[in-house]
Design a protein around this motif. Structure first.
Motif, PDB file in Angstrom:
ATOM      1  N   LEU A  85       4.228  10.674   6.247  1.00 30.36           N
ATOM      2  CA  LEU A  85       3.833  11.117   7.585  1.00 30.36           C
ATOM      3  C   LEU A  85       4.884  10.717   8.616  1.00 30.36           C
ATOM      4  O   LEU A  85       5.377   9.581   8.593  1.00 30.36           O
ATOM      5  CB  LEU A  85       2.486  10.509   7.959  1.00 30.36           C
ATOM      6  N   PRO A  86       5.231  11.630   9.543  1.00 30.21           N
ATOM      7  CA  PRO A  86       6.202  11.291  10.580  1.00 30.21           C
ATOM      8  C   PRO A  86       5.632  10.203  11.500  1.00 30.21           C
ATOM      9  O   PRO A  86       4.454  10.220  11.855  1.00 30.21           O
ATOM     10  CB  PRO A  86       6.423  12.609  11.332  1.00 30.21           C
ATOM     11  N   GLY A  87       6.473   9.243  11.843  1.00 33.64           N
ATOM     12  CA  GLY A  87       6.058   8.169  12.738  1.00 33.64           C
ATOM     13  C   GLY A  87       5.349   7.017  12.030  1.00 33.64           C
ATOM     14  O   GLY A  87       5.037   6.010  12.660  1.00 33.64           O
ATOM     15  N   ILE A  88       5.086   7.130  10.748  1.00 35.07           N
ATOM     16  CA  ILE A  88       4.431   6.061   9.987  1.00 35.07           C
ATOM     17  C   ILE A  88       5.453   5.492   9.011  1.00 35.07           C
ATOM     18  O   ILE A  88       6.045   6.221   8.213  1.00 35.07           O
ATOM     19  CB  ILE A  88       3.204   6.585   9.199  1.00 35.07           C
ATOM     20  N   THR A  89       5.680   4.196   9.088  1.00 38.35           N
ATOM     21  CA  THR A  89       6.615   3.543   8.177  1.00 38.35           C
ATOM     22  C   THR A  89       5.872   3.136   6.907  1.00 38.35           C
ATOM     23  O   THR A  89       4.891   2.403   6.978  1.00 38.35           O
ATOM     24  CB  THR A  89       7.219   2.278   8.832  1.00 38.35           C
ATOM     25  N   PRO A  90       6.313   3.631   5.724  1.00 36.78           N
ATOM     26  CA  PRO A  90       5.666   3.233   4.476  1.00 36.78           C
ATOM     27  C   PRO A  90       5.755   1.717   4.274  1.00 36.78           C
ATOM     28  O   PRO A  90       6.691   1.064   4.723  1.00 36.78           O
ATOM     29  CB  PRO A  90       6.455   3.970   3.398  1.00 36.78           C
ATOM     30  N   VAL A  91       4.752   1.178   3.595  1.00 35.22           N
ATOM     31  CA  VAL A  91       4.650  -0.264   3.356  1.00 35.22           C
ATOM     32  C   VAL A  91       4.585  -0.490   1.850  1.00 35.22           C
ATOM     33  O   VAL A  91       3.901   0.239   1.138  1.00 35.22           O
ATOM     34  CB  VAL A  91       3.380  -0.819   4.040  1.00 35.22           C
ATOM     35  N   PRO A  92       5.299  -1.511   1.329  1.00 32.42           N
ATOM     36  CA  PRO A  92       5.186  -1.818  -0.101  1.00 32.42           C
ATOM     37  C   PRO A  92       3.753  -2.232  -0.449  1.00 32.42           C
ATOM     38  O   PRO A  92       3.036  -2.784   0.388  1.00 32.42           O
ATOM     39  CB  PRO A  92       6.136  -2.990  -0.323  1.00 32.42           C
ATOM     40  N   PHE A  93       3.354  -1.994  -1.676  1.00 29.66           N
ATOM     41  CA  PHE A  93       2.001  -2.284  -2.133  1.00 29.66           C
ATOM     42  C   PHE A  93       1.590  -3.722  -1.822  1.00 29.66           C
ATOM     43  O   PHE A  93       0.484  -3.984  -1.380  1.00 29.66           O
ATOM     44  CB  PHE A  93       1.898  -2.028  -3.642  1.00 29.66           C
ATOM     45  N   ARG A  94       2.491  -4.663  -2.039  1.00 28.46           N
ATOM     46  CA  ARG A  94       2.146  -6.078  -1.852  1.00 28.46           C
ATOM     47  C   ARG A  94       1.817  -6.420  -0.398  1.00 28.46           C
ATOM     48  O   ARG A  94       1.164  -7.410  -0.124  1.00 28.46           O
ATOM     49  CB  ARG A  94       3.259  -6.968  -2.373  1.00 28.46           C
ATOM     50  N   ASP A  95       2.257  -5.576   0.550  1.00 26.52           N
ATOM     51  CA  ASP A  95       2.011  -5.851   1.965  1.00 26.52           C
ATOM     52  C   ASP A  95       0.869  -5.017   2.550  1.00 26.52           C
ATOM     53  O   ASP A  95       0.582  -5.134   3.745  1.00 26.52           O
ATOM     54  CB  ASP A  95       3.291  -5.600   2.775  1.00 26.52           C
ATOM     55  N   LEU A  96       0.221  -4.185   1.735  1.00 25.58           N
ATOM     56  CA  LEU A  96      -0.885  -3.370   2.234  1.00 25.58           C
ATOM     57  C   LEU A  96      -2.046  -4.253   2.669  1.00 25.58           C
ATOM     58  O   LEU A  96      -2.339  -5.260   2.042  1.00 25.58           O
ATOM     59  CB  LEU A  96      -1.396  -2.425   1.141  1.00 25.58           C
ATOM     60  N   GLU A  97      -2.689  -3.861   3.746  1.00 18.87           N
ATOM     61  CA  GLU A  97      -3.842  -4.596   4.246  1.00 18.87           C
ATOM     62  C   GLU A  97      -5.049  -3.672   4.286  1.00 18.87           C
ATOM     63  O   GLU A  97      -4.926  -2.452   4.163  1.00 18.87           O
ATOM     64  CB  GLU A  97      -3.544  -5.143   5.646  1.00 18.87           C
ATOM     65  N   GLN A 100       6.794   7.516 -12.407  1.00 19.44           N
ATOM     66  CA  GLN A 100       7.776   6.454 -12.197  1.00 19.44           C
ATOM     67  C   GLN A 100       7.074   5.113 -12.312  1.00 19.44           C
ATOM     68  O   GLN A 100       5.870   5.003 -12.127  1.00 19.44           O
ATOM     69  CB  GLN A 100       8.421   6.574 -10.825  1.00 19.44           C
ATOM     70  N   THR A 101       7.831   4.090 -12.624  1.00 18.99           N
ATOM     71  CA  THR A 101       7.241   2.761 -12.738  1.00 18.99           C
ATOM     72  C   THR A 101       6.748   2.309 -11.381  1.00 18.99           C
ATOM     73  O   THR A 101       7.472   2.340 -10.401  1.00 18.99           O
ATOM     74  CB  THR A 101       8.287   1.759 -13.268  1.00 18.99           C
ATOM     75  N   CYS A 102       5.487   1.901 -11.328  1.00 16.70           N
ATOM     76  CA  CYS A 102       4.904   1.420 -10.087  1.00 16.70           C
ATOM     77  C   CYS A 102       4.836  -0.102 -10.130  1.00 16.70           C
ATOM     78  O   CYS A 102       4.721  -0.694 -11.193  1.00 16.70           O
ATOM     79  CB  CYS A 102       3.500   1.990  -9.885  1.00 16.70           C
ATOM     80  N   GLY A 103       4.907  -0.720  -8.998  1.00 23.75           N
ATOM     81  CA  GLY A 103       4.838  -2.170  -8.926  1.00 23.75           C
ATOM     82  C   GLY A 103       4.616  -2.623  -7.507  1.00 23.75           C
ATOM     83  O   GLY A 103       4.218  -1.832  -6.640  1.00 23.75           O
ATOM     84  N   ASP A 114       6.617  -3.164  -5.184  1.00 18.47           N
ATOM     85  CA  ASP A 114       7.500  -2.541  -4.199  1.00 18.47           C
ATOM     86  C   ASP A 114       7.221  -1.051  -4.009  1.00 18.47           C
ATOM     87  O   ASP A 114       7.905  -0.388  -3.243  1.00 18.47           O
ATOM     88  CB  ASP A 114       8.964  -2.736  -4.609  1.00 18.47           C
ATOM     89  N   THR A 115       6.233  -0.513  -4.690  1.00 26.22           N
ATOM     90  CA  THR A 115       5.891   0.898  -4.559  1.00 26.22           C
ATOM     91  C   THR A 115       5.479   1.184  -3.117  1.00 26.22           C
ATOM     92  O   THR A 115       4.604   0.511  -2.577  1.00 26.22           O
ATOM     93  CB  THR A 115       4.730   1.255  -5.508  1.00 26.22           C
ATOM     94  N   PRO A 116       6.091   2.183  -2.477  1.00 29.70           N
ATOM     95  CA  PRO A 116       5.736   2.473  -1.091  1.00 29.70           C
ATOM     96  C   PRO A 116       4.405   3.215  -0.975  1.00 29.70           C
ATOM     97  O   PRO A 116       4.118   4.124  -1.741  1.00 29.70           O
ATOM     98  CB  PRO A 116       6.898   3.356  -0.615  1.00 29.70           C
ATOM     99  N   PHE A 117       3.600   2.803  -0.002  1.00 26.65           N
ATOM    100  CA  PHE A 117       2.329   3.446   0.301  1.00 26.65           C
ATOM    101  C   PHE A 117       2.351   3.896   1.753  1.00 26.65           C
ATOM    102  O   PHE A 117       3.092   3.357   2.565  1.00 26.65           O
ATOM    103  CB  PHE A 117       1.167   2.480   0.060  1.00 26.65           C
ATOM    104  N   CYS A 118       1.513   4.864   2.078  1.00 21.80           N
ATOM    105  CA  CYS A 118       1.486   5.458   3.409  1.00 21.80           C
ATOM    106  C   CYS A 118       1.228   4.414   4.500  1.00 21.80           C
ATOM    107  O   CYS A 118       1.982   4.302   5.447  1.00 21.80           O
ATOM    108  CB  CYS A 118       0.436   6.560   3.463  1.00 21.80           C
ATOM    109  N   ALA A 119       0.147   3.677   4.403  1.00 20.10           N
ATOM    110  CA  ALA A 119      -0.228   2.604   5.339  1.00 20.10           C
ATOM    111  C   ALA A 119      -0.666   3.082   6.716  1.00 20.10           C
ATOM    112  O   ALA A 119      -0.768   2.281   7.638  1.00 20.10           O
ATOM    113  CB  ALA A 119       0.890   1.573   5.467  1.00 20.10           C
ATOM    114  N   ALA A 120      -0.946   4.373   6.883  1.00 20.28           N
ATOM    115  CA  ALA A 120      -1.489   4.853   8.161  1.00 20.28           C
ATOM    116  C   ALA A 120      -2.911   4.321   8.308  1.00 20.28           C
ATOM    117  O   ALA A 120      -3.573   4.013   7.319  1.00 20.28           O
ATOM    118  CB  ALA A 120      -1.487   6.381   8.182  1.00 20.28           C
ATOM    119  N   PRO A 121      -3.399   4.212   9.538  1.00 21.15           N
ATOM    120  CA  PRO A 121      -4.769   3.714   9.732  1.00 21.15           C
ATOM    121  C   PRO A 121      -5.808   4.648   9.098  1.00 21.15           C
ATOM    122  O   PRO A 121      -5.655   5.863   9.110  1.00 21.15           O
ATOM    123  CB  PRO A 121      -4.938   3.680  11.249  1.00 21.15           C
ATOM    124  N   THR A 122      -6.858   4.048   8.532  1.00 25.83           N
ATOM    125  CA  THR A 122      -7.941   4.820   7.929  1.00 25.83           C
ATOM    126  C   THR A 122      -9.205   4.643   8.760  1.00 25.83           C
ATOM    127  O   THR A 122      -9.273   3.778   9.624  1.00 25.83           O
ATOM    128  CB  THR A 122      -8.228   4.362   6.489  1.00 25.83           C
TER     129      THR A 122
END
Length: 165
Positions: free
Chosen positions: A104-116, A129-132, A134-142
């Motif tokens: 999404l434009p304006g949303i910086t992806p966050v690694p899985f370990r930092d998701l809240e 692909q191998t996930c771990g 460091d896998t990037p996630f959207c992290a936009a507000p839900t």
């Protein structure tokens, strides 16, 4: 028999296992259910070693009165990665899952370990692909669910909407 197996019974089961007997046969010989034998084998892996290809159950095949013993070929035992032909429908499916277009434009992806909690859990990396961590996630507000509204529309497709006509 029933109940907990003695050490001698476990050793007898393991011996039958090593001979290549089926789980059902072992259960019948020992007077226990097939499920019980599976449980004993699972809990006593030191006694019940892995079965090799040479210990695969034999299949008796009779053709015109002559009986032969058939074993699965070694090549049949290997898992083969499916090969998909060049098909326009498959190309469309691959494009549908091109995850670069889902950032999404304006949303910086966050690694899985930092998701809240309250952040979109839509992975921006293909599943193959191998996930771990460091896998990037959207992290936009839900709004309480696992995905933001934009990715909820991608994940949950109503019947008939995403199908090719």
């Amino acid at each position: 028999m029933g109940g907990k197996a003695t050490r001698a019974e476990l050793q007898r089961m393991a011996q039958l296992w090593a001979e290549g007997r089926s789980i059902a046969e072992i259960g019948e010989i020992m007077g226990r259910s097939r499920s019980a034998i599976c449980g004993y084998a699972h809990r006593n892996r030191d006694l019940f070693g892995p079965r090799s290809q040479s210990q695969a159950p034999e299949l008796k095949v009779s053709v015109a009165g002559a009986s032969t013993i058939a074993r699965p070929a070694a090549s049949e035992a290997k898992l083969v990665r499916p090969h998909f032909p060049e098909d326009p429908k498959l190309a469309l499916e691959a494009h549908r899952y091109d995850l670069d277009k889902h950032a999404l434009p304006g949303i910086t992806p966050v690694p899985f370990r930092d998701l809240e909690s309250g952040q979109c859990k839509f992975a921006l990396q293909p599943v193959h692909q191998t996930c771990g961590p460091d896998t990037p996630f959207c992290a936009a507000p839900t709004d309480g669910g696992p995905y933001c509204p934009a990715h909820r529309a991608v994940v949950y497709v109503k019947r008939g909407e995403g199908e090719a006509q």
